[in-house]
Design a protein around this motif. Structure first.
Motif, short mmCIF file in Angstrom:
data_model
loop_
_atom_site.label_atom_id
_atom_site.label_comp_id
_atom_site.label_asym_id
_atom_site.label_seq_id
_atom_site.Cartn_x
_atom_site.Cartn_y
_atom_site.Cartn_z
N TYR B 252 0.83 -1.19 0.00
CA TYR B 252 0.00 0.00 0.00
C TYR B 252 0.88 1.25 0.00
CZ TYR B 252 -3.21 3.58 1.57
OH TYR B 252 -3.91 4.73 1.67
N ARG B 256 1.42 4.22 -2.98
CA ARG B 256 1.29 5.66 -2.76
C ARG B 256 2.50 6.38 -3.32
NH1 ARG B 256 -3.09 7.83 0.45
NH2 ARG B 256 -3.10 8.52 -1.68
N ALA B 259 2.30 6.06 -7.14
CA ALA B 259 1.03 6.54 -7.68
C ALA B 259 0.62 5.76 -8.92
CB ALA B 259 1.10 8.02 -7.99
#
Lengths: 282, 269
Positions: B252, B256, B259
């Motif tokens: 996760y 991020r 992206a």
């Protein structure tokens, strides 16, 4: 410093040297050692490996009934898992690519991808909980008056299909994304209903994507030995034969011979599907 | 759009159902780690923190966790160096055999894990290396290289080389440029790749099972050797939740950083 700047070949050599020692020498060497070992024999009395060329291991593999059964069972399981995954993946991929709005689409993509990264072992173990006595599967089956299949080949197929499902959803989704909407509109303008469009326009167009997904579902099933140990009861797949012969039975040449089966099956499979154009949609 | 209303509704229901099937088993493991009932009969009658407390006191599980962390860190460090080197070599140079090298990088995860596992096992035995922590690290680093490589090469393709040329024009030598221009440009790709490699290493079992000796257990191996023991089962659930979290949270975070969830997934396939 200057020398480095002036000699790009030297830079390349320094960059590639260490990784190639690791992958090219150590890893490829290990693979080569594996296939050579398959052609050695084992002294059945002392259990020591004899470095003499022999096809004994392959002879055992092809002539002993148990191993033939296990090999066929493994391929059968791989086929079933692939079919189940294709059937389950298609509607969700179709929904993601052609119905969902962009925001929802991104959310669904993440929702489908996340489990891909969740621990393989835990996912298999999760299905042990599902199929356990009094577990969720048996309570749901009880509602409609059925018995849970319990641990066995059915549980193995369900679990493997679950494990590899994202590998099938992703290529089909990508294939559908590439399918222009104008084709669907043309089909409906020419009077075709939704199902007719799906059957006669969408399915033929995404077939290469399904084949691309099947490479993963097929190859991963052929090499699996953990999931079947967790939910398969006493059933064995090829992977178990390999593992048991490395460990308990300690017959490395035979284990190596068995391990070449998935590799050969995959090579044949890849050669066969090169014609479908699936390799380009990977 | 031409898809009829009925078809849309059917598709939506199927999607919800499939997502349910994907997530329910995992949620069940989490719920069962708090389930009072040791056989996990459904539905659970009451919840407890007992298993978590006992897991925190279980020496075997703690040892295994520590081994997993150390293996993950060491394998990630090795893969970080080797994967970045290959990415630079393949992106910045044209040479004979380039395709072969890029194929070689993905080979450890393209072949069935069992083949990689038994190949390494055979090789370690052939050279007389005793199975243990070191051999586990070697195995993990081998299949982690591709993760770093994928992340770094994707970033290099998007990064313009003109800033490096500018740096050289301004008088920086090769190493100064690398340290002060190139590294900052690829830093997030390195961090994302490292997180993914750690996640991949932390939950790996197929190769690990072949490369670990009798004395060394990673957390997944500990789960695998204990799931059939009824009195250890509640602790196995706790360990499973832990492995699940440590395999998802880094991913996760990595997604991020980059992206681009698709690139993250691509690293695994």
């Amino acid at each position: 410093m200057r020398t480095l700047h002036r000699h790009p070949r030297l830079r390349l050599g320094l960059l590639l040297g260490p990784p190639m020692l690791w992958l090219g020498v150590a890893y490829l060497g290990a693979l080569a050692a594996l296939f050579v070992t398959a052609l050695w024999s084992q002294n059945s009395f002392t259990g020591l490996i004899e470095r003499q060329w022999s096809l004994d291991s392959f002879r055992t593999l092809f002539t002993v009934d148990v191993y033939r059964t296990i090999a066929l069972r493994t391929v059968g399981v791989a086929v079933l898992v692939t079919v189940i995954d294709a059937v389950v993946a298609f509607p969700i991929a179709l929904y993601m690519s052609k119905v969902a709005r962009p925001g929802l689409r991104r959310f669904l993509l993440v929702a489908v991808l996340m489990p891909l990264w969740a621990s393989y072992l835990v996912k298999a173990y999760a299905w042990r909980g599902m199929f356990s006595e009094g577990g969720l599967v048996s309570s749901i089956a009880g509602l409609v008056g059925l018995n849970s299949p319990g641990y066995g080949l059915t549980a193995t197929i369900v679990t493997l299909a679950y494990l590899w499902l994202p590998y099938m959803i992703l290529p089909i989704y990508a294939g559908l994304e590439r399918l222009p909407n104008s084709l669907l509109e043309a089909s409906s303008d020419l009077g075709s209903k939704s199902l007719g469009t799906v059957r006669r326009v969408v399915l033929p167009m995404v077939f290469p994507a399904v084949v691309a997904g099947s490479i993963f579902t097929f190859s991963l099933t052929l090499g699996d030995y953990i999931a079947v140990r967790i939910v398969g009861g006493t059933n064995q797949l090829l992977g178990n034969v390999v593992y048991d012969n490395v460990g308990a039975a300690n017959n490395l040449p035979f284990a190596a011979a068995v391990a070449t089966v998935p590799v050969v099956v995959m090579l044949v499979y890849l050669a066969a599907i090169r014609r479908t154009g699936a390799m380009e949609s990977l | 759009m031409t898809i009829s209303r009925t078809t849309r509704i059917v598709l939506r229901c199927l999607t919800v159902l499939i997502l349910g099937v994907i997530y329910v088993p995992l949620a069940l493991v989490l719920v069962n780690s708090f389930n009072v009932n040791k056989t996990f009969a459904w539905p659970p009658r009451d919840f407890t923190l007992e298993w978590w407390k006992r897991a925190a006191e279980s020496q075997g599980a703690l040892d295994a966790l520590w081994v997993s962390v150390r293996v993950g860190l060491a394998a990630t460090a090795i893969a970080l160096v080797l994967g970045t080197m290959i990415a630079f070599a393949l992106q910045r140079f044209k040479f004979y055999g380039r395709d072969a090298v890029s194929l070689l990088v993905i080979l450890p995860i393209a072949l069935p894990g069992i083949v990689t596992g038994i190949a390494l096992n055979t090789a370690f035995r052939a050279i007389g290396l005793e199975l243990g922590m070191l051999t586990i690290i070697v195995g993990h680093a081998t299949f982690c290289i591709v993760v770093i490589y994928n992340n770094v090469i994707a970033r290099l393709r998007r990064t313009s080389r003109s800033i490096e040329e500018a740096s050289a024009d301004l008088g920086a030598d090769t190493f100064a440029t690398f340290r002060r221009v190139t590294i900052p440009a690829i830093r997030t790709a390195l961090v994302a790749g490292a997180l993914l490699a750690f996640a991949l290493s932390f939950d790996e079992i197929i190769v690990t099972n072949f490369t670990s000796g009798a004395g060394t257990q990673t957390l997944p191996l500990w789960i695998f050797s204990n799931f059939q023991r009824p009195n250890q089962l509640p602790l196995v659930n706790v360990a499973a939740v832990l492995v699940l979290l440590l395999s998802i949270v880094p991913v996760y975070l990595a997604s991020r950083l980059t992206a681009d969830p698709a690139a993250v997934a691509g690293a695994r396939t």
